[in-house]
Design a protein around this motif. Structure first.
Motif, PDB file in Angstrom:
ATOM      1  N   HIS A 115      23.934  -4.056   2.706  1.00  0.00           N
ATOM      2  CA  HIS A 115      24.045  -4.103   4.167  1.00  0.00           C
ATOM      3  C   HIS A 115      23.176  -3.016   4.792  1.00  0.00           C
ATOM      4  N   MET A 116      22.437  -3.394   5.842  1.00  0.00           N
ATOM      5  CA  MET A 116      21.459  -2.492   6.448  1.00  0.00           C
ATOM      6  C   MET A 116      22.087  -1.279   7.124  1.00  0.00           C
ATOM      7  N   ALA A 117      23.355  -1.348   7.466  1.00  0.00           N
ATOM      8  CA  ALA A 117      24.040  -0.182   8.046  1.00  0.00           C
ATOM      9  C   ALA A 117      24.694   0.668   6.973  1.00  0.00           C
ATOM     10  N   LYS A 118      24.992   0.064   5.823  1.00  0.00           N
ATOM     11  CA  LYS A 118      25.779   0.753   4.799  1.00  0.00           C
ATOM     12  C   LYS A 118      24.925   1.440   3.740  1.00  0.00           C
ATOM     13  N   PHE A 119      23.841   0.781   3.287  1.00  0.00           N
ATOM     14  CA  PHE A 119      23.120   1.391   2.171  1.00  0.00           C
ATOM     15  C   PHE A 119      22.494   2.739   2.522  1.00  0.00           C
ATOM     16  N   PRO A 120      22.057   2.987   3.779  1.00  0.00           N
ATOM     17  CA  PRO A 120      21.575   4.342   4.070  1.00  0.00           C
ATOM     18  C   PRO A 120      22.666   5.404   3.914  1.00  0.00           C
ATOM     19  N   GLY A 138      14.635   6.687   0.670  1.00  0.00           N
ATOM     20  CA  GLY A 138      15.364   5.441   0.896  1.00  0.00           C
ATOM     21  C   GLY A 138      15.423   4.488  -0.275  1.00  0.00           C
ATOM     22  N   ASP A 139      14.846   4.852  -1.410  1.00  0.00           N
ATOM     23  CA  ASP A 139      14.929   3.986  -2.580  1.00  0.00           C
ATOM     24  C   ASP A 139      16.381   3.928  -3.057  1.00  0.00           C
ATOM     25  N   ILE A 140      16.850   2.733  -3.350  1.00  0.00           N
ATOM     26  CA  ILE A 140      18.254   2.544  -3.685  1.00  0.00           C
ATOM     27  C   ILE A 140      18.467   2.784  -5.178  1.00  0.00           C
ATOM     28  N   PRO A 141      19.198   3.840  -5.544  1.00  0.00           N
ATOM     29  CA  PRO A 141      19.442   4.122  -6.961  1.00  0.00           C
ATOM     30  C   PRO A 141      20.261   3.013  -7.616  1.00  0.00           C
ATOM     31  N   GLU A 142      20.005   2.754  -8.875  1.00  0.00           N
ATOM     32  CA  GLU A 142      20.730   1.717  -9.603  1.00  0.00           C
ATOM     33  C   GLU A 142      22.223   1.992  -9.613  1.00  0.00           C
ATOM     34  N   GLU A 143      22.591   3.258  -9.650  1.00  0.00           N
ATOM     35  CA  GLU A 143      24.005   3.633  -9.648  1.00  0.00           C
ATOM     36  C   GLU A 143      24.706   3.177  -8.381  1.00  0.00           C
ATOM     37  N   LEU A 171       0.809  -1.213   0.000  1.00  0.00           N
ATOM     38  CA  LEU A 171       0.000   0.000   0.000  1.00  0.00           C
ATOM     39  C   LEU A 171       0.846   1.269   0.000  1.00  0.00           C
ATOM     40  N   THR A 172       2.052   1.181   0.557  1.00  0.00           N
ATOM     41  CA  THR A 172       2.851   2.405   0.748  1.00  0.00           C
ATOM     42  C   THR A 172       4.091   2.479  -0.133  1.00  0.00           C
ATOM     43  N   LYS A 173       4.337   1.470  -0.977  1.00  0.00           N
ATOM     44  CA  LYS A 173       5.588   1.449  -1.739  1.00  0.00           C
ATOM     45  C   LYS A 173       5.731   2.648  -2.670  1.00  0.00           C
ATOM     46  N   ASN A 174       4.619   3.237  -3.054  1.00  0.00           N
ATOM     47  CA  ASN A 174       4.686   4.392  -3.948  1.00  0.00           C
ATOM     48  C   ASN A 174       4.477   5.722  -3.224  1.00  0.00           C
ATOM     49  N   VAL A 175       4.456   5.663  -1.892  1.00  0.00           N
ATOM     50  CA  VAL A 175       4.302   6.890  -1.116  1.00  0.00           C
ATOM     51  C   VAL A 175       5.621   7.654  -1.138  1.00  0.00           C
ATOM     52  N   ASN A 233      14.055   8.663   5.185  1.00  0.00           N
ATOM     53  CA  ASN A 233      13.482   7.373   5.546  1.00  0.00           C
ATOM     54  C   ASN A 233      14.609   6.349   5.445  1.00  0.00           C
ATOM     55  N   VAL A 234      15.019   5.793   6.561  1.00  0.00           N
ATOM     56  CA  VAL A 234      16.212   4.946   6.596  1.00  0.00           C
ATOM     57  C   VAL A 234      16.011   3.640   5.842  1.00  0.00           C
ATOM     58  N   ASP A 235      14.870   2.987   6.040  1.00  0.00           N
ATOM     59  CA  ASP A 235      14.615   1.672   5.444  1.00  0.00           C
ATOM     60  C   ASP A 235      13.560   1.802   4.353  1.00  0.00           C
ATOM     61  N   THR A 236      13.955   1.572   3.120  1.00  0.00           N
ATOM     62  CA  THR A 236      13.026   1.727   1.994  1.00  0.00           C
ATOM     63  C   THR A 236      11.824   0.806   2.090  1.00  0.00           C
ATOM     64  N   ASN A 237      11.962  -0.330   2.817  1.00  0.00           N
ATOM     65  CA  ASN A 237      10.862  -1.293   2.942  1.00  0.00           C
ATOM     66  C   ASN A 237       9.947  -1.021   4.125  1.00  0.00           C
ATOM     67  N   SER A 238      10.204   0.043   4.861  1.00  0.00           N
ATOM     68  CA  SER A 238       9.385   0.370   6.026  1.00  0.00           C
ATOM     69  C   SER A 238       8.193   1.219   5.606  1.00  0.00           C
ATOM     70  N   SER A 239       6.992   0.670   5.740  1.00  0.00           N
ATOM     71  CA  SER A 239       5.795   1.424   5.363  1.00  0.00           C
ATOM     72  C   SER A 239       5.591   2.626   6.267  1.00  0.00           C
TER      73      SER A 239
END
Length: 349
Positions: free
Chosen positions: A163-168, A148-153, A18-22, A125-131
């Motif tokens: 890694h949950m500490a590194k990608f942010p 928090g969306d992870i760019p392809e680059e 429900l929130t992935k596009n918010v 938003n630290v975690d892209t999967n957190s609604s």
């Protein structure tokens, strides 16, 4: 998998759908970076687990270094964040949701309403999967919002981006370049509790009271929750080999709050309910060995070399790192490997 856990997994999956596009991160390509004056930042990580709070300490360090003197507010759940960030000078307000929101609905709603009281220069938003992280970032008032969306680059440039500490941190650096700010390739900060000298000295005395000698110490933690917990048939052979292979070291078991031991309390042990005291105690040992858990992350945040055992969780996302720390996949490696790894780390220090 327990029924309650299955229900929670379904609930999370529905909310993510429900929130992935918010919210969406947008940039003005013509922005003059000299006009960016970052005084206050909001990090949204509405979670109550110790490990998840520790995993955002590298991002807090990164922001503090990038914008010295800025104030960082945290939107979290539960009461662990004030303990973890006690010595972080840049952390200002901690906006807390109650851990059990249905039982404290008034405080839960008040926490969300409190988001609108302040205005921020940057919201992350630290975690892209957190609604709830996406919703809170959308709800809060701020000039720049990073969802928090992870760019392809980022994925292509950094092999360890998952890694949950590194990608942010990687995301934060990427977002700043999109605001025409300079890029950095400094090493990712390690997790840290920023222990004080007093905390370290007090726990050094606690360790000395247990071992009563000048030998170095191996700390072990034989507990974990759910499927992450290894039983006695794993820990007892390992403990016996540690005794045989490292006679010049003390071996001390750090006990969980449940006060249980998978080796039946055969080793000298340390028990405390104080998270900072536990961290400082482990910091006074030479290596920590334990299964994936909040205490494993706490050991990693103590700056002590950490060996983490993994069987059901993803080592690429949650493995300890820095200070010769290493994640071990116990489905692929065995007892001889564990001993070899511990020897190699101890010899490296």
């Amino acid at each position: 998998m327990r029924f309650k856990q299955r229900i929670n997994n379904y609930r999370r999956a529905i909310m993510r759908g429900l929130t992935k596009n918010v919210g969406s991160t947008k940039f003005d390509r013509n922005l003059d970076p000299s006009t960016i004056n970052v005084q206050r930042v909001l990090l949204s990580r509405p979670n109550h687990r110790l490990g998840n709070m520790l995993l955002i300490t590298p991002l807090v360090q990164e922001i503090s270094t990038t914008f010295p003197g800025c104030k960082i507010d945290l939107f979290v759940k539960g009461n662990i964040a004030p303990i973890v960030f006690e010595n972080y000078q840049n952390v200002d307000r901690i906006l807390k949701l109650p851990k059990k929101h249905f039982k404290q609905l008034d405080k839960y709603l008040g926490g969300w309403i409190g988001l609108r009281k302040h205005k921020y220069d940057i919201i992350i938003n630290v975690d892209t999967n957190s609604s709830s992280g996406r919703l809170s970032s959308q709800m809060a008032k701020g000039r720049f919002k990073f969802f928090g969306d992870i760019p392809e680059e980022v994925k292509q440039r950094h092999a360890d981006y998952r890694h949950m500490a590194k990608f942010p941190v990687y995301n934060f650096r990427y977002y700043l370049t999109q605001l025409n700010m300079p890029e950095t390739d400094k090493p990712i900060p390690t997790m840290s509790m920023q222990l004080s000298d007093a905390e370290l000295q007090n726990s050094k005395k606690l360790l000395q009271d247990i071992v009563k000698n000048d030998k170095k110490t191996i700390s072990i933690f034989t507990y974990a929750t759910g499927d992450k917990c290894y039983k006695g048939d794993f820990w007892n052979p390992l403990y016996e080999r540690l005794l045989a292979e490292f006679p010049d070291y003390n071996i001390v078991e750090v006990l969980p709050v449940e006060n249980v031991s998978q080796i039946n309390f055969k080793a000298p042990s340390f028990y405390s309910k104080d998270v900072r005291e536990i961290c400082a105690f482990i910091a006074n040992t030479d290596i920590f060995v334990g299964a994936d858990s909040g205490i494993m992350h706490l050991a990693n945040a103590s700056q002590t070399p950490t060996v983490g055992f993994f069987t059901v969780t993803d080592t690429d996302k949650y493995g300890p790192y820095g200070n010769h720390s290493l994640a071990v996949d116990t489905d692929k490696q065995g007892l001889e490997d564990y001993i070899s790894i511990i020897k190699r780390i101890l010899n490296a220090n």
